[in-house]
Write an enzyme that holds these catalytic residues in place. Structure first.
Site, PDB file in Angstrom:
ATOM      1  N   LEU A 154      43.729  10.344  39.507  1.00  0.00           N
ATOM      2  CA  LEU A 154      42.944  11.515  39.887  1.00  0.00           C
ATOM      3  C   LEU A 154      42.438  12.096  38.579  1.00  0.00           C
ATOM      4  O   LEU A 154      43.218  12.217  37.625  1.00  0.00           O
ATOM      5  CB  LEU A 154      43.810  12.558  40.599  1.00  0.00           C
ATOM      6  CG  LEU A 154      44.132  12.369  42.078  1.00  0.00           C
ATOM      7  CD1 LEU A 154      45.153  13.419  42.521  1.00  0.00           C
ATOM      8  CD2 LEU A 154      42.885  12.463  42.938  1.00  0.00           C
ATOM      9  N   ASP A 155      41.157  12.470  38.496  1.00  0.00           N
ATOM     10  CA  ASP A 155      40.668  12.971  37.217  1.00  0.00           C
ATOM     11  C   ASP A 155      41.315  14.320  36.892  1.00  0.00           C
ATOM     12  O   ASP A 155      41.946  14.957  37.732  1.00  0.00           O
ATOM     13  CB  ASP A 155      39.137  13.029  37.189  1.00  0.00           C
ATOM     14  CG  ASP A 155      38.547  13.993  38.213  1.00  0.00           C
ATOM     15  OD1 ASP A 155      38.978  15.167  38.227  1.00  0.00           O
ATOM     16  OD2 ASP A 155      37.665  13.585  38.984  1.00  0.00           O
ATOM     17  N   ARG A 156      41.159  14.732  35.652  1.00  0.00           N
ATOM     18  CA  ARG A 156      41.833  15.942  35.145  1.00  0.00           C
ATOM     19  C   ARG A 156      41.554  17.161  36.022  1.00  0.00           C
ATOM     20  O   ARG A 156      42.436  17.996  36.258  1.00  0.00           O
ATOM     21  CB  ARG A 156      41.370  16.219  33.709  1.00  0.00           C
ATOM     22  CG  ARG A 156      42.012  17.458  33.091  1.00  0.00           C
ATOM     23  CD  ARG A 156      41.227  17.950  31.888  1.00  0.00           C
ATOM     24  NE  ARG A 156      41.502  17.169  30.698  1.00  0.00           N
ATOM     25  CZ  ARG A 156      42.424  17.500  29.790  1.00  0.00           C
ATOM     26  NH1 ARG A 156      43.160  18.579  29.952  1.00  0.00           N
ATOM     27  NH2 ARG A 156      42.592  16.757  28.718  1.00  0.00           N
TER      28      ARG A 156
ATOM     29  N   SER B  35      40.850  17.258  39.202  1.00  0.00           N
ATOM     30  CA  SER B  35      41.250  17.107  40.601  1.00  0.00           C
ATOM     31  C   SER B  35      42.757  17.299  40.737  1.00  0.00           C
ATOM     32  O   SER B  35      43.494  17.214  39.770  1.00  0.00           O
ATOM     33  CB  SER B  35      40.840  15.729  41.125  1.00  0.00           C
ATOM     34  OG  SER B  35      39.432  15.579  41.053  1.00  0.00           O
TER      35      SER B  35
END
Length: 228
Positions: free
Chosen positions: A100-102, A104
């Site tokens: 999950l990106d930073r 999210s």
């Protein structure tokens, strides 16, 4: 359930499966006191020895569900600040399944079982991942239909997805693929900015009441659904 000898040896952390095969062929491995051969199956209670020394029990497989907060980075690189491994602080070596990106948040799985990672991430297996998304302004029914049908990002049209409105600015979306920053790019392509993106389900695993920053071990039924 019996497992192949080379897999049993590798899961104790002694060596890789390939190296285990070499040791077996060289006659260095015994099973219950008898020389072992390639393809031998190991059952519960069997004793495996290498060069006469008993090797430990195979590593217990770990499956963890974490509610990742915003700001934590899904990397195993220890030198990167706010990496997910240091954040969880688990005493054994584990790694995240996907990312999950930073910016999210929400459900992410961590494990020490490398065999299931590709199985879960492979898009052709059509494993579902469900998200709650809030955008920067009211989203139209037309935009929701376009998200469901597929949006062109990075030179390709995304696979059809299931989309349902939650309120004026929020919706649920269920994906079966995992392109880089896919939902954010899909929203951007339609003129919206994803302000909050939370993953709430991976296959049969639900985020449930897990609070941001909390993690738990998966239940036996959850693991069974994951690895079946």
């Amino acid at each position: 359930m019996p497992v192949r000898l080379n897999k049993y040896i590798s899961e104790t952390g002694v060596c890789s499966r390939r190296e285990a095969d070499k040791w077996i062929e060289a006659g260095r491995v015994t099973l219950n006191g008898q020389p072992a051969s390639l393809g031998t199956q190991v059952a519960e209670g069997d004793e495996v020895r290498i060069d006469g020394d008993s090797i430990g029990l195979k590593k217990k497989q770990v499956y963890i569900a974490l509610n990742k907060p915003v700001g934590i980075i899904c990397t195993t690189e220890a030198h990167i600040e706010d990496n997910i491994i240091d954040y969880v602080g688990f005493p054994e070596r584990i790694f995240p399944v996907g990312r999950l990106d930073r910016d999210s948040e929400g459900l992410i799985l961590l494990t020490n079982n490398g065999d299931i990672v590709n199985e879960i991430l492979r898009s052709e297996n059509n494993h579902e991942k469900e998200y709650l998304v809030t955008v920067d302004r009211p989203i139209t029914d037309l935009a929701l239909r376009m998200l469901a049908d597929g949006v062109k990002i990075m030179g390709e049209v995304t696979k059809p997805s299931k989309v349902a409105r939650v309120n004026a600015q929020s919706f649920r979306i269920i994906l079966t693929q995992g392109l880089n920053r896919q939902i954010r790019r899909m929203c951007s392509a339609l003129g919206y900015k994803a302000q909050r993106l939370q993953r709430v389900r991976i296959m049969n695993i639900h985020l449930g009441n897990l609070q941001p920053g909390q993690w738990r071990h998966l239940t036996p039924p959850e693991v069974a659904g994951l690895v079946s």
